[in-house]
Write a protein that holds these residues in place. Structure first.
Motif, PDB file in Angstrom:
ATOM      1  N   GLY A   6     -11.162 -46.062 -92.561  1.00 44.63           N
ATOM      2  CA  GLY A   6     -11.219 -45.193 -91.392  1.00 44.63           C
ATOM      3  C   GLY A   6     -12.625 -44.999 -90.607  1.00 44.63           C
ATOM      4  N   GLY A   7     -13.721 -45.426 -91.474  1.00 49.99           N
ATOM      5  CA  GLY A   7     -14.996 -45.375 -90.881  1.00 49.99           C
ATOM      6  C   GLY A   7     -15.439 -43.830 -90.619  1.00 49.99           C
ATOM      7  N   ARG A   8     -16.635 -43.754 -89.879  1.00 45.45           N
ATOM      8  CA  ARG A   8     -17.145 -42.510 -89.827  1.00 45.45           C
ATOM      9  C   ARG A   8     -16.257 -41.715 -88.870  1.00 45.45           C
ATOM     10  NH1 ARG A   8     -23.476 -43.365 -88.418  1.00 45.45           N
ATOM     11  NH2 ARG A   8     -24.223 -44.263 -90.544  1.00 45.45           N
ATOM     12  N   ARG A   9     -15.328 -42.161 -88.045  1.00 45.56           N
ATOM     13  CA  ARG A   9     -14.501 -41.846 -87.094  1.00 45.56           C
ATOM     14  C   ARG A   9     -13.162 -41.148 -87.888  1.00 45.56           C
ATOM     15  NH1 ARG A   9     -16.079 -42.676 -81.780  1.00 45.56           N
ATOM     16  NH2 ARG A   9     -13.876 -42.254 -81.125  1.00 45.56           N
ATOM     17  N   GLY A  10     -13.234 -41.493 -88.974  1.00 42.48           N
ATOM     18  CA  GLY A  10     -11.775 -40.976 -89.804  1.00 42.48           C
ATOM     19  C   GLY A  10     -11.775 -39.540 -89.959  1.00 42.48           C
ATOM     20  N   ARG A  11     -10.422 -39.043 -90.013  1.00 41.69           N
ATOM     21  CA  ARG A  11     -10.504 -37.391 -90.254  1.00 41.69           C
ATOM     22  C   ARG A  11     -10.150 -37.067 -91.361  1.00 41.69           C
ATOM     23  NH1 ARG A  11      -7.211 -35.515 -84.807  1.00 41.69           N
ATOM     24  NH2 ARG A  11      -8.579 -36.253 -83.210  1.00 41.69           N
ATOM     25  N   ALA A  15      -8.707 -30.945 -93.974  1.00 41.70           N
ATOM     26  CA  ALA A  15      -9.168 -30.252 -92.609  1.00 41.70           C
ATOM     27  C   ALA A  15      -7.927 -30.021 -91.410  1.00 41.70           C
ATOM     28  CB  ALA A  15     -10.553 -30.758 -92.155  1.00 41.70           C
ATOM     29  N   ALA A  16      -7.256 -31.217 -91.192  1.00 42.52           N
ATOM     30  CA  ALA A  16      -6.055 -31.269 -90.302  1.00 42.52           C
ATOM     31  C   ALA A  16      -5.157 -30.483 -90.810  1.00 42.52           C
ATOM     32  CB  ALA A  16      -5.720 -32.797 -90.292  1.00 42.52           C
ATOM     33  N   ALA A  17      -4.845 -30.518 -92.124  1.00 40.01           N
ATOM     34  CA  ALA A  17      -3.791 -29.681 -92.582  1.00 40.01           C
ATOM     35  C   ALA A  17      -4.090 -28.112 -92.588  1.00 40.01           C
ATOM     36  CB  ALA A  17      -3.550 -29.898 -94.043  1.00 40.01           C
ATOM     37  N   ALA A  18      -5.346 -27.809 -92.911  1.00 41.24           N
ATOM     38  CA  ALA A  18      -5.737 -26.689 -92.629  1.00 41.24           C
ATOM     39  C   ALA A  18      -5.655 -25.869 -91.430  1.00 41.24           C
ATOM     40  CB  ALA A  18      -7.339 -26.240 -93.365  1.00 41.24           C
ATOM     41  N   ARG A  19      -6.145 -26.917 -90.259  1.00 41.57           N
ATOM     42  CA  ARG A  19      -5.983 -26.534 -88.990  1.00 41.57           C
ATOM     43  C   ARG A  19      -4.498 -26.235 -88.364  1.00 41.57           C
ATOM     44  NH1 ARG A  19     -10.008 -27.263 -85.400  1.00 41.57           N
ATOM     45  NH2 ARG A  19      -9.864 -27.304 -83.507  1.00 41.57           N
ATOM     46  N   ALA A  20      -3.583 -27.280 -88.766  1.00 39.58           N
ATOM     47  CA  ALA A  20      -2.172 -26.957 -88.547  1.00 39.58           C
ATOM     48  C   ALA A  20      -1.849 -25.577 -89.118  1.00 39.58           C
ATOM     49  CB  ALA A  20      -1.357 -28.174 -89.141  1.00 39.58           C
TER      50      ALA A  20
END
Length: 268
Positions: A6-11, A15-20
């Protein structure tokens, strides 16, 4: 050398789960207050007498203040189920999150007969990423509100005596919350050593914070005493032998709607 997937741009999936989850909580909060408001509408239907005891009991049950229940009731009265769903679908352009309950409280200041204005403001709030403070300013500029500047607009006139009394209670509780949290705080609070007024005459007259506060508090005390006296007179008339009918009593109470409530607490 192994390449990072995913490189540096990977998420970060955590964090995505916490945001959801945070997004879901905001929507759940809005739905919970809406449901509480619907229950409160049953205690105090439009045009009926205020019923403070059941509302207070509901506030205790939900662990919130009575003012919150009154706001929730206003929420359920001003928003249909379809409008609630449209509100829940909005996302802040910057954060990607739904609007907060604090945003909704500001939107409730828009009169019931101005749904188009309220819809426009909530969409702009999401599109422009307005904070609660910014939204409050925009609402006041659109629908009016009491200001200290010359030529300021007055509060919107309540449609019923109950609305007038409810608004009076809300404004008074707002002031009392500010008093408890800031003014009547522990030693070393903001009033322990009031700021000195400006030395020059013109500045002293215009910016004296102590003199201004004393004068406003005197006006507030006189206004509160006048409202209390009028309410006592109405209560005394209602219990007189062969007393007046409810329609005439309501008409008399309706005249109290001309009295402005105390000013909102600073920053509220």
């Amino acid at each position: 050398m192994a390449k990072v997937k995913g490189g540096r741009r990977g998420r970060d999936p955590r964090a995505a789960a916490a945001r959801a989850k945070a997004s879901d909580r905001r929507i759940e909060t809005l739905r919970s207050y809406y449901e509480a408001g619907r229950r409160a509408l049953g205690f105090n239907p439009e045009g009926g007498r205020l019923a403070p005891a059941p509302i207070a009991e509901l506030a205790v049950e939900l662990g919130v203040e009575g003012d919150t229940i009154r706001k929730a009731r206003d929420f359920a009265r001003k928003y249909s189920g379809r409008e609630l769903e449209a509100l829940a679908r909005l996302r802040d352009r910057r954060s990607g999150m739904p609007l907060t309950w604090c945003h909704v409280r500001e939107l409730l200041a828009v009169p019931t007969d101005s749904k188009a204005v309220r819809s426009e403001l909530q969409k702009l709030t999401a599109k422009e990423g307005w904070s609660v403070r910014e939204l409050r300013s925009r609402v006041r500029s659109r629908v009016g509100g009491e200001k200290s500047s010359p030529g300021a607009r007055s509060f919107a006139r309540p449609s019923t005596p109950e609305d007038a009394l409810r608004r009076l209670v809300e404004l008074s509780e707002s002031w009392l919350r500010y008093h408890r949290a800031v003014v009547d705080s522990a030693a070393g609070g903001p009033l322990e050593r009031p700021a000195d007024p400006p030395a020059d005459g013109a500045g002293r007259e215009r910016l004296d914070p102590q003199g201004t506060a004393r004068e406003v508090l005197r006006k507030l005390a006189r206004a509160a005493a006048a409202v209390a006296k009028r309410l006592r007179e109405e209560a005394d008339r209602d219990v007189e032998p062969g007393g007046v009918g409810s329609a005439k009593a309501a008409a008399r109470v309706g005249r109290t709607s001309r009295i402005k409530g105390p000013p909102p607490a600073p920053g509220s």
